[in-house]
Write a protein that holds these residues in place. Structure first.
Motif, PDB file in Angstrom:
ATOM      1  N   THR A 125       0.950  -1.155   0.178  1.00 43.20           N
ATOM      2  CA  THR A 125       0.079   0.181  -0.067  1.00 43.20           C
ATOM      3  C   THR A 125       1.000   1.168   0.120  1.00 43.20           C
ATOM      4  O   THR A 125       2.167   1.239   0.436  1.00 43.20           O
ATOM      5  N   ALA A 126       0.424   2.268  -0.476  1.00 43.73           N
ATOM      6  CA  ALA A 126       0.952   3.691  -0.427  1.00 43.73           C
ATOM      7  C   ALA A 126       1.424   3.983   0.952  1.00 43.73           C
ATOM      8  O   ALA A 126       2.542   4.418   1.230  1.00 43.73           O
ATOM      9  N   THR A 127       0.795   3.588   2.082  1.00 49.46           N
ATOM     10  CA  THR A 127       1.119   3.842   3.387  1.00 49.46           C
ATOM     11  C   THR A 127       2.276   3.143   3.918  1.00 49.46           C
ATOM     12  O   THR A 127       3.380   3.552   4.326  1.00 49.46           O
ATOM     13  N   SER A 128       2.360   1.829   3.572  1.00 48.89           N
ATOM     14  CA  SER A 128       3.686   1.003   3.676  1.00 48.89           C
ATOM     15  C   SER A 128       4.828   1.328   3.194  1.00 48.89           C
ATOM     16  O   SER A 128       6.134   1.634   3.793  1.00 48.89           O
ATOM     17  N   VAL A 129       4.757   2.180   1.904  1.00 53.39           N
ATOM     18  CA  VAL A 129       5.904   2.548   1.339  1.00 53.39           C
ATOM     19  C   VAL A 129       6.436   3.822   1.614  1.00 53.39           C
ATOM     20  O   VAL A 129       7.536   3.894   1.992  1.00 53.39           O
ATOM     21  N   VAL A 130       5.516   4.601   2.143  1.00 57.19           N
ATOM     22  CA  VAL A 130       5.832   5.859   3.041  1.00 57.19           C
ATOM     23  C   VAL A 130       6.523   5.603   4.314  1.00 57.19           C
ATOM     24  O   VAL A 130       7.549   6.190   4.726  1.00 57.19           O
ATOM     25  N   ASP A 131       5.985   4.585   5.132  1.00 58.36           N
ATOM     26  CA  ASP A 131       6.607   3.947   6.139  1.00 58.36           C
ATOM     27  C   ASP A 131       7.932   3.679   6.034  1.00 58.36           C
ATOM     28  O   ASP A 131       8.841   3.882   6.330  1.00 58.36           O
ATOM     29  N   GLN A 132       8.373   2.847   4.983  1.00 54.91           N
ATOM     30  CA  GLN A 132       9.732   2.321   4.589  1.00 54.91           C
ATOM     31  C   GLN A 132      10.539   3.412   3.902  1.00 54.91           C
ATOM     32  O   GLN A 132      11.675   3.481   4.486  1.00 54.91           O
ATOM     33  N   VAL A 133      10.184   4.560   3.237  1.00 59.77           N
ATOM     34  CA  VAL A 133      10.971   5.374   2.869  1.00 59.77           C
ATOM     35  C   VAL A 133      11.298   6.448   4.355  1.00 59.77           C
ATOM     36  O   VAL A 133      12.446   6.965   4.247  1.00 59.77           O
ATOM     37  N   THR A 134      10.223   6.560   5.034  1.00 62.29           N
ATOM     38  CA  THR A 134      10.541   7.356   6.170  1.00 62.29           C
ATOM     39  C   THR A 134      11.519   6.590   7.202  1.00 62.29           C
ATOM     40  O   THR A 134      12.561   7.447   7.674  1.00 62.29           O
ATOM     41  N   ALA A 135      11.375   5.399   7.224  1.00 60.31           N
ATOM     42  CA  ALA A 135      12.407   4.710   8.182  1.00 60.31           C
ATOM     43  C   ALA A 135      13.845   4.706   7.314  1.00 60.31           C
ATOM     44  O   ALA A 135      14.875   4.992   8.383  1.00 60.31           O
ATOM     45  N   GLU A 136      13.934   4.860   6.158  1.00 57.79           N
ATOM     46  CA  GLU A 136      15.174   4.640   5.574  1.00 57.79           C
ATOM     47  C   GLU A 136      15.965   5.828   5.632  1.00 57.79           C
ATOM     48  O   GLU A 136      17.011   6.254   5.849  1.00 57.79           O
ATOM     49  N   ILE A 137      15.127   6.950   5.265  1.00 52.83           N
ATOM     50  CA  ILE A 137      16.035   8.361   5.610  1.00 52.83           C
ATOM     51  C   ILE A 137      16.321   8.528   7.112  1.00 52.83           C
ATOM     52  O   ILE A 137      17.277   9.504   7.240  1.00 52.83           O
ATOM     53  N   ARG A 138      15.260   8.193   7.833  1.00 55.92           N
ATOM     54  CA  ARG A 138      15.721   8.451   9.207  1.00 55.92           C
ATOM     55  C   ARG A 138      16.794   7.775   9.580  1.00 55.92           C
ATOM     56  O   ARG A 138      17.806   8.338  10.317  1.00 55.92           O
ATOM     57  N   ARG A 139      17.052   6.516   9.286  1.00 59.52           N
ATOM     58  CA  ARG A 139      18.193   5.638   9.480  1.00 59.52           C
ATOM     59  C   ARG A 139      19.454   6.249   8.959  1.00 59.52           C
ATOM     60  O   ARG A 139      20.346   6.333   9.649  1.00 59.52           O
ATOM     61  N   SER A 140      19.306   6.963   7.686  1.00 58.18           N
ATOM     62  CA  SER A 140      20.591   7.556   7.209  1.00 58.18           C
ATOM     63  C   SER A 140      20.880   8.851   8.023  1.00 58.18           C
ATOM     64  O   SER A 140      22.122   9.113   8.128  1.00 58.18           O
ATOM     65  N   ILE A 141      19.848   9.466   8.444  1.00 63.85           N
ATOM     66  CA  ILE A 141      20.108  10.638   9.257  1.00 63.85           C
ATOM     67  C   ILE A 141      20.884  10.183  10.419  1.00 63.85           C
ATOM     68  O   ILE A 141      21.829  11.149  10.907  1.00 63.85           O
ATOM     69  N   LEU A 142      20.252   9.384  11.434  1.00 60.16           N
ATOM     70  CA  LEU A 142      20.793   9.052  12.633  1.00 60.16           C
ATOM     71  C   LEU A 142      22.119   8.312  12.398  1.00 60.16           C
ATOM     72  O   LEU A 142      22.796   8.441  13.505  1.00 60.16           O
ATOM     73  N   SER A 143      22.464   7.537  11.478  1.00 59.40           N
ATOM     74  CA  SER A 143      23.497   7.054  11.431  1.00 59.40           C
ATOM     75  C   SER A 143      24.952   7.751  10.705  1.00 59.40           C
ATOM     76  O   SER A 143      25.992   7.318  10.815  1.00 59.40           O
ATOM     77  N   GLY A 144      24.421   9.037  10.409  1.00 56.23           N
ATOM     78  CA  GLY A 144      25.293   9.763   9.809  1.00 56.23           C
ATOM     79  C   GLY A 144      25.748   9.964   8.364  1.00 56.23           C
ATOM     80  O   GLY A 144      26.579  10.540   7.865  1.00 56.23           O
ATOM     81  N   VAL A 145      24.866   8.880   7.697  1.00 54.85           N
ATOM     82  CA  VAL A 145      24.894   8.896   6.171  1.00 54.85           C
ATOM     83  C   VAL A 145      24.604  10.213   5.558  1.00 54.85           C
ATOM     84  O   VAL A 145      25.398  10.643   4.475  1.00 54.85           O
ATOM     85  N   LEU A 146      23.437  10.569   6.115  1.00 51.11           N
ATOM     86  CA  LEU A 146      23.105  11.996   5.587  1.00 51.11           C
ATOM     87  C   LEU A 146      23.444  12.947   6.835  1.00 51.11           C
ATOM     88  O   LEU A 146      23.046  12.537   7.958  1.00 51.11           O
ATOM     89  N   LYS A 147      24.368  13.956   6.328  1.00 45.08           N
ATOM     90  CA  LYS A 147      25.129  14.715   7.235  1.00 45.08           C
ATOM     91  C   LYS A 147      24.281  16.130   7.829  1.00 45.08           C
ATOM     92  O   LYS A 147      23.391  16.258   6.941  1.00 45.08           O
ATOM     93  N   PRO A 148      24.429  16.802   9.031  1.00 43.19           N
ATOM     94  CA  PRO A 148      23.853  17.834   9.239  1.00 43.19           C
ATOM     95  C   PRO A 148      24.029  18.890   8.198  1.00 43.19           C
ATOM     96  O   PRO A 148      25.062  19.031   7.873  1.00 43.19           O
ATOM     97  N   GLY A 149      22.829  19.556   7.772  1.00 45.14           N
ATOM     98  CA  GLY A 149      22.995  20.631   6.882  1.00 45.14           C
ATOM     99  C   GLY A 149      22.933  20.359   5.430  1.00 45.14           C
ATOM    100  O   GLY A 149      22.756  20.890   4.411  1.00 45.14           O
ATOM    101  N   GLN A 150      23.152  18.998   4.948  1.00 42.32           N
ATOM    102  CA  GLN A 150      22.959  18.302   3.793  1.00 42.32           C
ATOM    103  C   GLN A 150      21.610  18.477   3.324  1.00 42.32           C
ATOM    104  O   GLN A 150      20.701  18.265   3.375  1.00 42.32           O
ATOM    105  N   GLU A 151      21.716  19.142   1.774  1.00 43.74           N
ATOM    106  CA  GLU A 151      20.339  19.365   1.080  1.00 43.74           C
ATOM    107  C   GLU A 151      20.148  17.850   0.384  1.00 43.74           C
ATOM    108  O   GLU A 151      20.772  17.262  -0.074  1.00 43.74           O
TER     109      GLU A 151
END
Length: 231
Positions: free
Chosen positions: A16-42
């Motif tokens: 479902t669209a909701t499950s895709v949103v949940d998965q995308v949200t979790a992956e971006i959040r994981r990348s931020i928390l782990s430092g893959v995506l850096k503070p200030g990065q566009e």
């Protein structure tokens, strides 16, 4: 994309669209928390969608959610930035946690069963396992604090705390990542949580509130030291 038909007896679940949103949200959040995506990065909407193999629709919703959690700030309609690390922001997170968690914990210590406390003891001990990955430790740490407060927490408490915990986590990952060269830091982490459990076993709301405040204040101090001159 090649169509693959299910074999006889297989069941195929609809995504479902909701499950895709949940998965995308979790992956971006994981990348931020782990430092893959850096503070200030566009973060450009279309680039993220391409990297994750999805349309821009779930990515746009995921960015909106993460902005609401304080992990992103909006740059434009089609892009966001990873929220910068900031000493005042960190203090604000812990000011709110200190207003909520000790009070909830003081009530929860009278509601947890002996079996609940035994399971929480096990999790607290596991936080000192030097062989576990950072991801395993943070998942266990989140589970520990949620279970500790759950009997006395309302749904609104949990929603609020989840946002605060996620916002605090990237500061804590930075802070404790900088201490990886300390051979005994896993023992410090274990002792901090077994000290919490000792207060809960005493079934004393006053003692629990004091110990939770001490735990939060100590973590904030370690995180503030790690971000140093960041403004």
């Amino acid at each position: 994309m090649t169509d693959v038909m299910p074999r006889t007896g297989d069941s195929m679940r609809r995504v479902t669209a909701t499950s895709v949103v949940d998965q995308v949200t979790a992956e971006i959040r994981r990348s931020i928390l782990s430092g893959v995506l850096k503070p200030g990065q566009e973060l450009a909407l279309r680039e993220l969608a391409t990297r994750m193999g999805v349309s821009t629709i779930p990515v746009r919703e995921a960015l909106r959610r993460l902005e609401g959690q304080g992990l992103l700030v909006s740059s434009s309609r089609r892009s966001s930035r990873v929220a910068p690390l900031d000493a005042a922001d960190l203090h604000g997170i812990y000011r709110l946690r200190l207003a909520l968690e000790p009070e909830i914990a003081g009530r929860s210590c009278l509601l947890l069963s002996d079996g609940d406390l035994a399971e929480l003891d096990r999790i607290a001990d596991s936080l000192g396992d030097a062989g576990r990955s950072d991801e395993e430790i943070y998942l266990a740490h989140h589970d520990f604090h949620l279970r500790l407060l759950a009997p006395a927490a309302t749904a609104w408490d949990v929603r609020t705390l989840e946002n605060l915990w996620r916002a605090a986590e990237r500061y804590l990952r930075l802070a404790f990542g900088a201490r990886d060269d300390r051979a005994d830091d896993h023992l410090r982490r274990q002792h901090a949580h077994t000290d919490l459990m000792a207060a809960f076993h005493a079934r004393s709301p006053e003692q629990v509130r004091a110990q939770v405040r001490h735990h939060l204040e100590e973590n904030e101090a370690i995180a503030q030291e790690a971000i140093g001159p960041v403004q």
